[in-house]
Design a protein around this motif. Sequence first.
Motif, PDB file in Angstrom:
ATOM      1  N   GLY A 100       0.749  -1.249  -0.040  1.00  0.00           N
ATOM      2  CA  GLY A 100      -0.037  -0.070   0.230  1.00  0.00           C
ATOM      3  C   GLY A 100       0.832   1.397  -0.037  1.00  0.00           C
ATOM      4  O   GLY A 100       0.512   2.231  -0.583  1.00  0.00           O
ATOM      5  N   ALA A 101       1.814   1.132   0.678  1.00  0.00           N
ATOM      6  CA  ALA A 101       2.783   2.490   0.740  1.00  0.00           C
ATOM      7  C   ALA A 101       3.468   2.708  -0.686  1.00  0.00           C
ATOM      8  O   ALA A 101       3.607   3.765  -1.115  1.00  0.00           O
ATOM      9  N   THR A 144      -4.906   2.819   2.742  1.00  0.00           N
ATOM     10  CA  THR A 144      -6.215   2.521   3.401  1.00  0.00           C
ATOM     11  C   THR A 144      -6.546   1.071   2.993  1.00  0.00           C
ATOM     12  O   THR A 144      -7.246   0.545   3.796  1.00  0.00           O
ATOM     13  N   THR A 145      -6.617   1.129   1.598  1.00  0.00           N
ATOM     14  CA  THR A 145      -7.116  -0.337   1.142  1.00  0.00           C
ATOM     15  C   THR A 145      -6.265  -1.458   1.570  1.00  0.00           C
ATOM     16  O   THR A 145      -6.704  -2.680   2.103  1.00  0.00           O
ATOM     17  N   SER A 146      -4.673  -1.228   1.774  1.00  0.00           N
ATOM     18  CA  SER A 146      -4.063  -2.201   2.220  1.00  0.00           C
ATOM     19  C   SER A 146      -4.382  -2.622   3.777  1.00  0.00           C
ATOM     20  O   SER A 146      -4.332  -3.746   4.205  1.00  0.00           O
ATOM     21  N   LEU A 147      -4.799  -1.463   4.329  1.00  0.00           N
ATOM     22  CA  LEU A 147      -5.174  -1.843   5.706  1.00  0.00           C
ATOM     23  C   LEU A 147      -6.326  -2.577   6.008  1.00  0.00           C
ATOM     24  O   LEU A 147      -6.444  -3.678   6.748  1.00  0.00           O
ATOM     25  N   LEU A 148      -7.336  -2.300   4.953  1.00  0.00           N
ATOM     26  CA  LEU A 148      -8.491  -3.178   5.065  1.00  0.00           C
ATOM     27  C   LEU A 148      -8.116  -4.580   4.996  1.00  0.00           C
ATOM     28  O   LEU A 148      -8.653  -5.628   5.464  1.00  0.00           O
ATOM     29  N   PHE A 149      -7.289  -4.846   3.887  1.00  0.00           N
ATOM     30  CA  PHE A 149      -7.102  -6.127   3.486  1.00  0.00           C
ATOM     31  C   PHE A 149      -6.197  -6.841   4.292  1.00  0.00           C
ATOM     32  O   PHE A 149      -6.028  -8.105   4.320  1.00  0.00           O
TER      33      PHE A 149
END
Length: 371
Positions: free
Chosen positions: A77-78, A356-361
């Motif tokens: 994500g980063a 944010t997407t990576s946090l969800l996943f």
Amino acid sequence: MSLAAEPQTAANPKMNPYKDGPFWGICFGHAFTHWYVASIYLLLPYIVMTYHFSVTQAGLLITLRSLFTALFAMPLGAITDMSRKKHRFLAASLFMVGLPFLFIGYIDQYLLFALLIIVMGIGNEFWHPASYTLLSSRYPSQRGLTFGYHAMASNLGDMLAPVVIGALILTYPWQEIIVWNFVPGVAFAIFILITLRKVNVQPSAGNSAAAGPNGIRDYLLGFAQLLKNKKVLFIALLSGIRAMAQSGLMVLLPMYLAIQVGLNPLWVGITMAVLQGGGLIASPIVGKMSDNQGPRKILTSLMVVTSIVLVAVALIRHEWVLVGTIAVLGFFLFAMRPVLQAWAMDSTDSKMTGTTTSLLFFIQALMGASS
């Protein structure tokens, strides 16, 4: 409809996704990433029976994939947020999720199976930060709708793969036909590289030098703010709860149908397709409703109904009544995805959408592994 997009870094509020080639490219690419994951779920019972693995070992393969996906989620994500060329991550994803199928038919060692499934999981994670960032930036007022079609495409891949692979296994040994599964992913990766090459999104530092010291500092400040965003953390928790239910179903259902009920591969595939068919219908409809009515009300209704249907699934003993109930479950379970993802994008900084997407996943992978 033009497939090659004009160079664009800012959202156009009047952009029509139905007439936008990159939108459909992203959606169909998502279908291919899920085609590969669904192929593995269908193959798992036959790998277990061929090589005499235990059901526990089969479940461990999926758990390992989830854990390594979680490990790589936040760094990916980063990197995505600090890059303008998001389409390169999409192409890398398609290549990585297809690559293991070149080798799966030629190995018989458990550790090698685990390694290949981990590679597939990491490749699948490459897709989501880039795709949701692109869609969120191009259609900021239509996130529910576009995320709904994006989710529908994943259901399409999940639905078609079990039927096609199951039908082929009836005629040919699975080890012989599975190697060809690599080809469509590579072909579509090349297609993505060509058609989305001019679609750019500003990196998190707001300039092309985002990867420098200032860019990294700006990103870390944004990441610290994200971790303080209680609404996003709450949405991530809801996503994880939904993922637990989905992960358990996707692993145990084909094993139950193939080993306990004794269905042949085609009927196992059809039954899994029924589950995905519910989500295929629901995702764009519910996504559009969330754009109009807001996500909170929609999610409350979906979670209440899903909980009731899950209890019903646990109590039903008749096989075909179970299949019908699973179709209803799929409708409500998969409908939650685009609503949660659109709500998260609405609740975060526009330059932190990949993270944010990576946090969800990340949360989904951890909680999914625990199921």
